[in-house]
Design a protein around this motif. Structure first.
Motif, PDB file in Angstrom:
ATOM      1  N   GLY A   1       0.767  -1.241   0.000  1.00 53.84           N
ATOM      2  CA  GLY A   1       0.000   0.000   0.000  1.00 53.84           C
ATOM      3  C   GLY A   1       0.790   1.278   0.000  1.00 53.84           C
ATOM      4  O   GLY A   1       0.212   2.362  -0.049  1.00 53.84           O
ATOM      5  N   VAL A   2       2.124   1.189   0.048  1.00 55.09           N
ATOM      6  CA  VAL A   2       2.898   2.428   0.165  1.00 55.09           C
ATOM      7  C   VAL A   2       4.343   2.234  -0.270  1.00 55.09           C
ATOM      8  O   VAL A   2       4.929   1.172  -0.074  1.00 55.09           O
ATOM      9  N   LYS A   3       4.885   3.265  -0.909  1.00 54.83           N
ATOM     10  CA  LYS A   3       6.331   3.371  -1.085  1.00 54.83           C
ATOM     11  C   LYS A   3       6.798   4.284   0.047  1.00 54.83           C
ATOM     12  O   LYS A   3       6.609   5.505  -0.006  1.00 54.83           O
ATOM     13  N   LEU A   4       7.352   3.681   1.082  1.00 54.14           N
ATOM     14  CA  LEU A   4       7.640   4.379   2.338  1.00 54.14           C
ATOM     15  C   LEU A   4       9.047   4.959   2.309  1.00 54.14           C
ATOM     16  O   LEU A   4      10.030   4.240   2.118  1.00 54.14           O
ATOM     17  N   TRP A   5       9.116   6.268   2.514  1.00 48.15           N
ATOM     18  CA  TRP A   5      10.416   6.949   2.578  1.00 48.15           C
ATOM     19  C   TRP A   5      10.961   6.834   3.999  1.00 48.15           C
ATOM     20  O   TRP A   5      10.286   7.179   4.965  1.00 48.15           O
ATOM     21  N   TYR A   6      12.181   6.315   4.117  1.00 48.18           N
ATOM     22  CA  TYR A   6      12.764   6.161   5.443  1.00 48.18           C
ATOM     23  C   TYR A   6      14.234   6.528   5.424  1.00 48.18           C
ATOM     24  O   TYR A   6      14.889   6.528   4.378  1.00 48.18           O
ATOM     25  N   THR A   7      14.753   6.877   6.587  1.00 50.71           N
ATOM     26  CA  THR A   7      16.178   7.114   6.773  1.00 50.71           C
ATOM     27  C   THR A   7      16.703   6.104   7.772  1.00 50.71           C
ATOM     28  O   THR A   7      15.982   5.654   8.675  1.00 50.71           O
ATOM     29  N   ASP A   8      17.957   5.730   7.614  1.00 47.24           N
ATOM     30  CA  ASP A   8      18.563   4.686   8.448  1.00 47.24           C
ATOM     31  C   ASP A   8      20.041   5.006   8.569  1.00 47.24           C
ATOM     32  O   ASP A   8      20.764   5.006   7.576  1.00 47.24           O
ATOM     33  N   THR A   9      20.484   5.310   9.788  1.00 51.94           N
ATOM     34  CA  THR A   9      21.891   5.658   9.975  1.00 51.94           C
ATOM     35  C   THR A   9      22.800   4.448   9.859  1.00 51.94           C
ATOM     36  O   THR A   9      24.014   4.592   9.749  1.00 51.94           O
ATOM     37  N   GLY A  10      22.214   3.236   9.875  1.00 49.97           N
ATOM     38  CA  GLY A  10      22.998   2.024   9.671  1.00 49.97           C
ATOM     39  C   GLY A  10      23.852   1.648  10.874  1.00 49.97           C
ATOM     40  O   GLY A  10      23.695   2.167  11.981  1.00 49.97           O
ATOM     41  N   GLY A  11      24.745   0.707  10.644  1.00 53.23           N
ATOM     42  CA  GLY A  11      25.605   0.231  11.724  1.00 53.23           C
ATOM     43  C   GLY A  11      25.031  -0.975  12.430  1.00 53.23           C
ATOM     44  O   GLY A  11      23.925  -1.447  12.116  1.00 53.23           O
ATOM     45  N   ARG A  12      25.790  -1.487  13.392  1.00 56.95           N
ATOM     46  CA  ARG A  12      25.396  -2.694  14.114  1.00 56.95           C
ATOM     47  C   ARG A  12      24.781  -2.399  15.476  1.00 56.95           C
ATOM     48  O   ARG A  12      24.540  -3.308  16.263  1.00 56.95           O
ATOM     49  N   GLY A  13      24.546  -1.142  15.765  1.00 56.53           N
ATOM     50  CA  GLY A  13      23.981  -0.789  17.059  1.00 56.53           C
ATOM     51  C   GLY A  13      22.534  -1.222  17.193  1.00 56.53           C
ATOM     52  O   GLY A  13      21.863  -1.572  16.215  1.00 56.53           O
ATOM     53  N   VAL A  14      22.052  -1.202  18.427  1.00 56.43           N
ATOM     54  CA  VAL A  14      20.644  -1.523  18.679  1.00 56.43           C
ATOM     55  C   VAL A  14      19.775  -0.472  17.986  1.00 56.43           C
ATOM     56  O   VAL A  14      20.025   0.724  18.113  1.00 56.43           O
ATOM     57  N   PRO A  15      18.751  -0.872  17.242  1.00 53.66           N
ATOM     58  CA  PRO A  15      17.932   0.101  16.517  1.00 53.66           C
ATOM     59  C   PRO A  15      16.991   0.870  17.449  1.00 53.66           C
ATOM     60  O   PRO A  15      16.498   0.346  18.442  1.00 53.66           O
ATOM     61  N   ILE A  16      16.750   2.119  17.074  1.00 53.82           N
ATOM     62  CA  ILE A  16      15.684   2.909  17.677  1.00 53.82           C
ATOM     63  C   ILE A  16      14.894   3.535  16.530  1.00 53.82           C
ATOM     64  O   ILE A  16      15.474   4.163  15.640  1.00 53.82           O
ATOM     65  N   VAL A  17      13.593   3.318  16.521  1.00 54.43           N
ATOM     66  CA  VAL A  17      12.722   3.806  15.450  1.00 54.43           C
ATOM     67  C   VAL A  17      11.966   5.029  15.960  1.00 54.43           C
ATOM     68  O   VAL A  17      11.393   5.009  17.058  1.00 54.43           O
ATOM     69  N   LEU A  18      11.946   6.089  15.144  1.00 53.06           N
ATOM     70  CA  LEU A  18      11.340   7.357  15.524  1.00 53.06           C
ATOM     71  C   LEU A  18      10.070   7.602  14.714  1.00 53.06           C
ATOM     72  O   LEU A  18      10.085   7.496  13.480  1.00 53.06           O
ATOM     73  N   LEU A  19       8.985   7.948  15.392  1.00 50.09           N
ATOM     74  CA  LEU A  19       7.702   8.241  14.744  1.00 50.09           C
ATOM     75  C   LEU A  19       7.381   9.727  14.914  1.00 50.09           C
ATOM     76  O   LEU A  19       7.225  10.211  16.039  1.00 50.09           O
ATOM     77  N   HIS A  20       7.275  10.439  13.795  1.00 51.06           N
ATOM     78  CA  HIS A  20       7.082  11.887  13.854  1.00 51.06           C
ATOM     79  C   HIS A  20       5.640  12.258  14.217  1.00 51.06           C
ATOM     80  O   HIS A  20       4.724  11.426  14.179  1.00 51.06           O
ATOM     81  N   ALA A  21       5.452  13.521  14.540  1.00 46.94           N
ATOM     82  CA  ALA A  21       4.148  14.053  14.960  1.00 46.94           C
ATOM     83  C   ALA A  21       3.220  14.230  13.761  1.00 46.94           C
ATOM     84  O   ALA A  21       3.601  14.004  12.607  1.00 46.94           O
ATOM     85  N   ASN A  22       1.990  14.653  14.030  1.00 51.65           N
ATOM     86  CA  ASN A  22       1.057  14.964  12.945  1.00 51.65           C
ATOM     87  C   ASN A  22       1.521  16.178  12.145  1.00 51.65           C
ATOM     88  O   ASN A  22       1.096  16.373  11.012  1.00 51.65           O
ATOM     89  N   THR A  23       2.341  17.002  12.762  1.00 52.53           N
ATOM     90  CA  THR A  23       3.010  18.078  12.042  1.00 52.53           C
ATOM     91  C   THR A  23       4.447  17.636  11.799  1.00 52.53           C
ATOM     92  O   THR A  23       5.084  17.055  12.667  1.00 52.53           O
ATOM     93  N   GLY A  24       4.960  17.902  10.594  1.00 51.99           N
ATOM     94  CA  GLY A  24       6.338  17.556  10.305  1.00 51.99           C
ATOM     95  C   GLY A  24       6.489  16.197   9.642  1.00 51.99           C
ATOM     96  O   GLY A  24       5.519  15.519   9.312  1.00 51.99           O
ATOM     97  N   THR A  25       7.747  15.813   9.464  1.00 52.17           N
ATOM     98  CA  THR A  25       8.106  14.567   8.798  1.00 52.17           C
ATOM     99  C   THR A  25       9.360  14.006   9.463  1.00 52.17           C
ATOM    100  O   THR A  25       9.792  14.503  10.512  1.00 52.17           O
ATOM    101  N   SER A  26       9.973  13.023   8.828  1.00 53.59           N
ATOM    102  CA  SER A  26      11.227  12.479   9.342  1.00 53.59           C
ATOM    103  C   SER A  26      12.337  13.534   9.351  1.00 53.59           C
ATOM    104  O   SER A  26      13.343  13.373  10.046  1.00 53.59           O
ATOM    105  N   ALA A  27      12.146  14.622   8.583  1.00 54.64           N
ATOM    106  CA  ALA A  27      13.141  15.697   8.566  1.00 54.64           C
ATOM    107  C   ALA A  27      13.271  16.388   9.917  1.00 54.64           C
ATOM    108  O   ALA A  27      14.275  17.053  10.188  1.00 54.64           O
ATOM    109  N   ASN A  28      12.278  16.250  10.791  1.00 57.32           N
ATOM    110  CA  ASN A  28      12.337  16.865  12.114  1.00 57.32           C
ATOM    111  C   ASN A  28      13.317  16.177  13.060  1.00 57.32           C
ATOM    112  O   ASN A  28      13.583  16.684  14.151  1.00 57.32           O
ATOM    113  N   TRP A  29      13.844  15.019  12.674  1.00 57.39           N
ATOM    114  CA  TRP A  29      14.656  14.214  13.584  1.00 57.39           C
ATOM    115  C   TRP A  29      16.156  14.420  13.420  1.00 57.39           C
ATOM    116  O   TRP A  29      16.944  13.616  13.936  1.00 57.39           O
ATOM    117  N   THR A  30      16.599  15.462  12.742  1.00 60.87           N
ATOM    118  CA  THR A  30      18.030  15.636  12.463  1.00 60.87           C
ATOM    119  C   THR A  30      18.885  15.553  13.718  1.00 60.87           C
ATOM    120  O   THR A  30      19.889  14.828  13.762  1.00 60.87           O
TER     121      THR A  30
END
Length: 284
Positions: free
Chosen positions: A35-64
């Motif tokens: 149902g979607v072509k989902l745009w995502y960013t991933d800093t990569g590496g072998r560390g434990v992942p943390i997934v960030l969910l943005h607010a109703n305002t903004g996008t993944s660009a808010n997580w710099t």
């Protein structure tokens, strides 16, 4: 030279055929999900992942600032634009619309072969984080909810929200609702950057995604993982008293208040926000 070019072509071909393209913090990548072509960013590496969910305002660009701080601390940081926001593109040919944020998250987790990860949702992203945690807490090491009403269906929550509503506030530009007075007064450049992201955040006519199931007190009482509830002291939408009502139903929650911050607390006070999250991650 010909051999070098040939190797480069073969490598590019292998990447394109292999599946999800590895994202970078600056450029990101598309994941083809139901149902979607989902745009995502991933800093990569072998560390434990943390997934960030943005607010109703903004996008993944808010997580710099979060991408920088959490990846520098050794974590793999993943964020995505919700369906209908930012660069993510709904694709009715591959799945029903509009789907749910938790459903898209689950599909991305499966595609990226994540095992157990931390999940952080701010404001509207917190609604979906609670929704996902109640559904698939076996995938989570911990949960962080910040500046969020939780979108609970209980009358005590809706009544409280109605009593504190400021007439006409929802008709004003997002900065007056989301950003604290102190921040807007002290950081005009940051306010302008936030406004620019918000102005291009939601795609015209894009339907809102619903929760998989309504958030209720009974639903979140089943969440049995460490949870950090972060409160913004000057939040017009999710004040402390309101957040305490639903947080009381999370068994293993920790409570932390960030002073003089509005609803966009991660943007306004990134140093304090990031430090609080990192303390929680290291503790659990």
């Amino acid at each position: 030279m010909i051999k070098v070019v040939r190797r480069a072509v073969l490598l590019l071909t292998a990447v394109l055929v292999a599946g999800p393209v590895q994202a970078t913090e600056t450029s990101g990548a598309y994941a083809s999900l139901p149902g979607v072509k989902l745009w995502y960013t991933d800093t990569g590496g072998r560390g434990v992942p943390i997934v960030l969910l943005h607010a109703n305002t903004g996008t993944s660009a808010n997580w710099t600032r979060q991408n920088e701080a959490f990846s520098r601390a050794g974590y793999r940081v993943i964020a995505f634009d919700r369906r209908g926001w930012g660069k993510s593109m709904a694709d009715p040919s591959t799945g029903p619309q509009p789907g749910s944020i938790a459903g898209d998250l689950d599909a991305l987790v499966t595609l990226l072969k994540l095992d157990r990860f931390y999940l952080l949702g701010v404001a509207g992203g917190g609604f979906a984080a609670l929704d996902y945690a109640a559904w698939h807490q076996e995938h989570l090491r911990g949960l962080i909810i910040a500046a969020s009403t939780g979108l609970f269906s209980e009358k005590v929550m809706t009544d409280f929200t109605n009593r504190i509503a400021i007439p006409g506030l929802d008709k004003l530009p997002g900065q007056y609702i989301e950003l604290g007075l102190s921040y807007r007064g002290a950081d005009p450049d940051g306010t302008a950057r936030w406004n620019n992201i918000e102005e291009h955040a939601r795609q015209p006519g894009a339907p809102a995604q619903s929760l998989r199931t309504p958030n209720t007190f009974a639903k979140v009482e089943a969440i049995n993982i460490p949870t950090l509830v972060l409160v913004a002291d000057a939040d017009l939408y999710a004040p402390q008293a309101l957040m305490r009502i639903w947080a009381a139903h999370i068994k293993h929650h920790e409570w932390l208040v960030i002073d003089d911050a509005g609803h966009s607390v991660a943007w306004e006070k990134p140093d304090e926000f990031n430090a609080a999250v990192l303390r929680f991650l290291r503790k659990h």
